[in-house]
Each structure stands twice: as C-alpha cells, then as structure tokens.
Motif scaffolding. Sequence first.
Motif, PDB file in Angstrom:
ATOM      1  N   THR B 262       0.837  -1.205   0.000  1.00  0.00           N
ATOM      2  CA  THR B 262       0.000   0.000   0.000  1.00  0.00           C
ATOM      3  C   THR B 262       0.874   1.259   0.000  1.00  0.00           C
ATOM      4  O   THR B 262       2.059   1.215   0.310  1.00  0.00           O
ATOM      5  CB  THR B 262      -0.908   0.036   1.245  1.00  0.00           C
ATOM      6  N   GLY B 263       0.266   2.362  -0.369  1.00  0.00           N
ATOM      7  CA  GLY B 263       0.970   3.649  -0.373  1.00  0.00           C
ATOM      8  C   GLY B 263       0.786   4.369  -1.696  1.00  0.00           C
ATOM      9  O   GLY B 263       0.204   3.831  -2.642  1.00  0.00           O
ATOM     10  N   GLU B 264       1.249   5.629  -1.731  1.00  0.00           N
ATOM     11  CA  GLU B 264       1.187   6.449  -2.956  1.00  0.00           C
ATOM     12  C   GLU B 264       2.110   5.820  -3.997  1.00  0.00           C
ATOM     13  O   GLU B 264       3.325   5.730  -3.774  1.00  0.00           O
ATOM     14  CB  GLU B 264       1.629   7.877  -2.624  1.00  0.00           C
ATOM     15  N   PRO B 265       1.577   5.341  -5.160  1.00  0.00           N
ATOM     16  CA  PRO B 265       2.441   4.628  -6.111  1.00  0.00           C
ATOM     17  C   PRO B 265       3.281   5.565  -6.974  1.00  0.00           C
ATOM     18  O   PRO B 265       2.932   6.725  -7.160  1.00  0.00           O
ATOM     19  CB  PRO B 265       1.435   3.863  -6.967  1.00  0.00           C
ATOM     20  N   LEU B 266       4.393   5.008  -7.496  1.00  0.00           N
ATOM     21  CA  LEU B 266       5.240   5.729  -8.453  1.00  0.00           C
ATOM     22  C   LEU B 266       4.921   5.216  -9.845  1.00  0.00           C
ATOM     23  O   LEU B 266       4.611   4.038 -10.029  1.00  0.00           O
ATOM     24  CB  LEU B 266       6.717   5.450  -8.172  1.00  0.00           C
ATOM     25  N   ALA B 267       5.041   6.117 -10.850  1.00  0.00           N
ATOM     26  CA  ALA B 267       4.850   5.684 -12.231  1.00  0.00           C
ATOM     27  C   ALA B 267       6.037   4.837 -12.656  1.00  0.00           C
ATOM     28  O   ALA B 267       7.162   5.061 -12.209  1.00  0.00           O
ATOM     29  CB  ALA B 267       4.706   6.897 -13.142  1.00  0.00           C
ATOM     30  N   ALA B 268       5.771   3.871 -13.537  1.00  0.00           N
ATOM     31  CA  ALA B 268       6.824   2.934 -13.947  1.00  0.00           C
ATOM     32  C   ALA B 268       7.960   3.634 -14.667  1.00  0.00           C
ATOM     33  O   ALA B 268       9.095   3.175 -14.645  1.00  0.00           O
ATOM     34  CB  ALA B 268       6.219   1.845 -14.842  1.00  0.00           C
ATOM     35  N   GLU B 269       7.667   4.795 -15.324  1.00  0.00           N
ATOM     36  CA  GLU B 269       8.744   5.463 -16.083  1.00  0.00           C
ATOM     37  C   GLU B 269       9.581   6.427 -15.235  1.00  0.00           C
ATOM     38  O   GLU B 269      10.487   7.076 -15.736  1.00  0.00           O
ATOM     39  CB  GLU B 269       8.179   6.186 -17.313  1.00  0.00           C
ATOM     40  N   THR B 270       9.284   6.471 -13.895  1.00  0.00           N
ATOM     41  CA  THR B 270      10.091   7.322 -13.015  1.00  0.00           C
ATOM     42  C   THR B 270      11.533   6.810 -12.975  1.00  0.00           C
ATOM     43  O   THR B 270      11.759   5.612 -12.817  1.00  0.00           O
ATOM     44  CB  THR B 270       9.524   7.283 -11.582  1.00  0.00           C
ATOM     45  N   PRO B 271      12.530   7.719 -13.132  1.00  0.00           N
ATOM     46  CA  PRO B 271      13.923   7.267 -13.022  1.00  0.00           C
ATOM     47  C   PRO B 271      14.210   6.772 -11.597  1.00  0.00           C
ATOM     48  O   PRO B 271      13.617   7.261 -10.630  1.00  0.00           O
ATOM     49  CB  PRO B 271      14.744   8.516 -13.344  1.00  0.00           C
TER      50      PRO B 271
END
Lengths: 388, 319
Positions: B262-271
């Motif tokens: 759980t938690g605020e997700p990161l986008a897959a294209e984030t470095p």
Amino acid sequence: MHNRVALLMVLAAAVAAMALPFLGFAPNRLLSGRPVPLWAAVQGLGGAAALLPGLVLLATPFLRPTRAGIGLTVAAGGLFTAGLVWLAGAQAAALAQGASAAARTSFASGFWVMAAAGLLTAIDAARRLGLGAIGRMAVGGAVAALVALQLASGHLDALSILKEYANRREIFADAVLRHATLVVAALVPTLLIGIPLGVAAHRVQAVGRAVFPVLNVVQTVPSIALFGLLMAPLAALGAMLPGTGISGVGPLPAVIALTLYSLLPIVRNTAVGLDGVPAPVREAARGMGLTPRQIFLRVDLPLALPVFLSGLRITVVQAVGLAAVAALIGAGGLGAIMFQGLFANALDLVLLGAVPVILLAVAADALLSIGIAAATHSIGVLPGKSAP
Amino acid sequence: MIEFEQVTKRFGSWTAVDAVSFTVAEGEFRVLIGPSGSGKSTVLRMINRLIPADEGAIRIDGEDIASLKPEELRRRMGYVIQSVGLFPHWTVERNIATVPGLLGWPKARIRDRVTELLELLNLDPRRYRGAYPHQLSGGQQQRVGVARALAAEPRILLMDEPFSALDPITRASLQTELSAIHRRTGTTVVFVTHDMDEALRLGDRIAVMDHGRLIQCATPLDILTRPASPLVRDLVGREEWGLKRLAVETVGDRARRQESVTGEPLAAETPLHRALSEMVARGTERLPVVDGDGRPAGVLHLSDLVRPTSGGVVPGGTA
C-alpha cells in the motif's frame, strides 16, 4: 529655476534685446548702417503683440517641468522667433517710406542672437518633451511655415535680403536648382561605388585595410585644395579629348570632388552596419536554408539600414555644404551668390546664398532622421541592447 | 537514417574530424559529446553542409548529401544553436514561419502551424505570436528557436548546445519538453552538448568524441558501466556516479511484478534516482509501482536499487 539651458538662452536674448542693435539701416548696400534697437522697432499694438511670446519665454525657465510647462516653452520659443521676423519686416517697411530705393534694412546682431535663442529654447524643450524626430521636425516646420507665410504675403519685402532676392529672382532659382543638382549628381556615383565597396570591406578585411586609409586621407584634404588638385588633370584630359566638354573648371571637377568626400561615410557605415549584424542570426539563416541572396536581402540589409542611413545623412549634409565651395571653380550653385556677395562686400547677398544652403542641409538632415527612426523602429532593439 | 562513412574534415593542418563512421537510426535521439575541439560541432554542421566534408560520404536515407543543393537539404532539417539567432526584426510568428515560407506553404497552413508550435512549446499564441525577440526572456527565445526549427515538420533535428546558455531550471524544463516532443513526433535528433548529465538524460545513444575521433558510441547505461576509455570515465565523473547510474533506468525496469504494497504509487517510467529520493523522503524501503494506465505493476525494494533483480530488464547495451 528648473532649467539652466533655458535660463542661459533667455538671459542671452534679454541682453541682446537691450544692448545689441536689432536692425541696421543704411542709405545703400555698400555703406554700413546706423543701428536700430529693438525698442525703436516696436511700434503700435501689432509690434507689442509680436513680442508677447518673448515675455512668456522670460518666465519659462521658472516654470515647473510639467508637460504643459514644457509645451508652453516650445510654443513661446517658436512664436518668439517668428514674431521677431514679423517685427523686422514691419520696421523695414516703415523705414523704407521716405527713403531712397537704394536704402537697405538688414538684420543686425541683436536679431540673430534673439532668434537663435528662441529657436534653441524651442528645440531643447521639444527634446525634453520626448518628441521623436517627426515631432521635432513638426515644431521646426511650424516656425518655418510662419516665416514662409510672411514671405508669401510680401510683409518682408522691404528687408535688404529680399531686395537682393528681387534683383536676382531668376539667378536665385537657378542657383538653388544647380546646387541640388550638384549634390544629387555626386550622390549617384557615391552610392553606386560606395555601397559595393562597403559590402566588400565588410566581407574581405583586406579591402577595408586598403580602402579606409585612402578615404580618410581624402577627407583631410581641404575642399579648396581638392578642387585645385582636380583642375590640372581634368584640364589636361579635356585638352586631349576636345568636344567631350571635360574641363578643369565647372561642374565636373565639383561632382568628382564631392563624390570623393562623400565616399568615406557611405563606405564606412555600409561596412559597419553589416559588421553589426549578429553572427548567430546569419548562422541561423544559413542553417535554415536561406540562399546567400535571401540572407543579404532579408537579414543583412534591414539590420544594417539604420547605420547606413546615418552615413547617408552625414554625406548629404556634408555635400550640401561643400557644394557651396564648388562655386569657386565655376560650378555655380548657391555658393556663387555667396561669393558674389563676399567680393562685393554685400552682406545681405551673402545671406541670400547662405540661408538656403542651411535650410537645404537642415531639411535633408530632418528627412533622413525620420528615415533612421523608422528603420530603427522596424528592427526593434538588437539583441544584447535590452534586458529581457 | 543518417550515415557517416569514413568522414574527414581538415582546417589547414588541423584535423577536426578524423575518419569518423557511424549511423543514426530513424527516430533515434543521438547525443554527441566531447571536450572542446573534439569535433562534435563540426560533425553536426557537416550533416546540413554548413561545413563540407573533405573525405568520405554522408548519406541521409541512403542519399549522398553532396548530390543535393545545400539550401534544399537544410530546409528539410531543423537547426537550433546555442545563441538562438532569432531574426530581431521579425515577430515570433514570422521567425517560426521562415522555413514553411521558403517552402511555399499556404498562408492559412503556416498560421495554424505557428499556433500549434507555440502551444507545443508552452508559449501562449495570443500573447507571443506578435512579440519581437527582444521582448522575450532567454528561455522563451530558445523555445521560439526550437519551434522555428520544427516548423516545417523536419524528419531530422540538429541541435548545437541549444540549452547551454540557459539557467538550470529553464534548461531542465526545456529538456523535458524536448524529450516529450521527440517521443511524440519520432523526429531523428542529433544533439551536441558538453554536459554529460544532459547527454545521459536525453540520449538514446551517446557518441563520445575526442580529437576528431569517435571514442565510444553506446547507450547511457553502457557509457556509465562500460566506459571505453579513461576519457569517457572522466566525462562521466566519479562524483554522484551512483545517482547517475540510477537515473538511466526506470522504476519499471526493477520492480518485482508479483508483489503489492500500500501507499502512494510511483509511475513505472520514473527514473530510479527519483525513487531513491522518494524512499528517503517517506522513510520506507518499499514503494508500489503503477504502469502508464494506472494499474498496479509491482513493488520496488531499496535493495533492488543496489543490485538488479531478475525481474528488472536491462536495456540492450550493444556498443
């Protein structure tokens, strides 16, 4: 007291009004005249009214520098100058009554100082008002129109300078035309040679190194000496080629000398103007696929135009003045009238030649200033000169 | 496609470009990097024949550029330089319209294109269309410079240190926008810089030059992990190497696909260096990841940043 320049002008005018002769009255043009002070020239209501702007002008250095105050200064200076001319004309007419036809009424030192003070105050105030070239020209044009109106109405006919004019009506018109023709005849070859030479000096350093020292030396040769230097070879050439009209005196050597003098500002400013076109602008133009011709016409030419025009302005004003000297080698023009007056000791005849030369130069200067302002405006401010 | 075959350029006795051969694929973002005088700008300017090659052949889509008229060749490419070079006497609109005008596009089409480009470069068309270059800031001027280069929809965009003179914030935002434009239009970009961070950030492949020679041509990852010479290693620098290493891969490359948290997700294209920063900021060792459509795409562990897992895909690193 808000303006030292205006105060100085007003003081000069006030001293001239009281201490210097306004006009000179002589029984004929060869004798020196008796002085006519300003207070003696003011007669009746009309005369007093003509001097009214002068009273306003006295107060202007103490006005607060608001737009209205400065505007009032412009108007007072201009009207004062025109009023002085009107006063001179009226007094000359009064003096002419009962005098012989040979009697002469001329402007004297007081008139010149006051007229100059009035004009300079008006011009200075117009500049402080933030008027551009066109606005300042309009102020000058308005004063000129007021004087022209008096000329046309015959109000000034009794003044000596106009009597000289009346005696030489046709010669005068010819001289003005001849003068302008000399200037234009010199400008054509100057531009035809000068612009390509300037472009070449910009593109090839060696050309500039060869051309500029020569043109600089030409500029330092006094005009009379240059006219003299051209006489011998042209006379020899004329002797070799009879029937061609080539001669050591007359318009041809004058045009050649004027062209030689005119070349330096044209060549130099063409080259400097082109040098001032930023290199990245040219690089970008080339990189986008503009042809060399398109780069010259669309980029180089408009960006170099203001500098080129200021060279043209120097050239034209200089040529108008130098053409007067060309009368010495028989080229005619307004210089001929001036020298005629000098040799005959007739000061008003000198003026009849000199005043139009000044007016021609001022008019050319004003017209080209407007051209420069328009060209500068159309290219905006060049990069590097302004903060974003 | 741009091909250099044994291309040499000499200025007097100095060899600026020495028998260089390389190929830039259609749609690739190629960065040329190297110290001053390495020949990188000369290579760029040979592509649009601002500098003619002395030896060798340069081909675009198989066609030798020496057989084309230089002006026609240049009108097919965009060209952006560090000092921008906007025409100071023309409005923004007329500057952008330069090449379409040379190509004889109809007026209405040029006008629409100018609007489209100003919007693409984040300049309000109503406000900037009629402005003169001197009324713009440095960053805005270069936006117009990029718009002008893109105006005639070129398939190749040549950029010579376009962002070097800008402040770091403006530079970063223009880099981001250029990346987006490149992805959207599929234009082939050849980009010269002396800034390795910029090269790593923008390039699909980076060509390192020195003394007129091509030293290495590789993906950002290979430049970092397998430098071909001490010069390449120096260009990358030892300082913050680890963060640079992380910056050339994305969260999606290393996420453990089957897990969830759980938690605020990161986008897959984030470095990855941004993911590390996020972990430090949130005080956690695991972050949820979502794909481009917002669907869960696994979990990134702190330990994954240090050592690639089998779930991470290392981009192909052929030098």
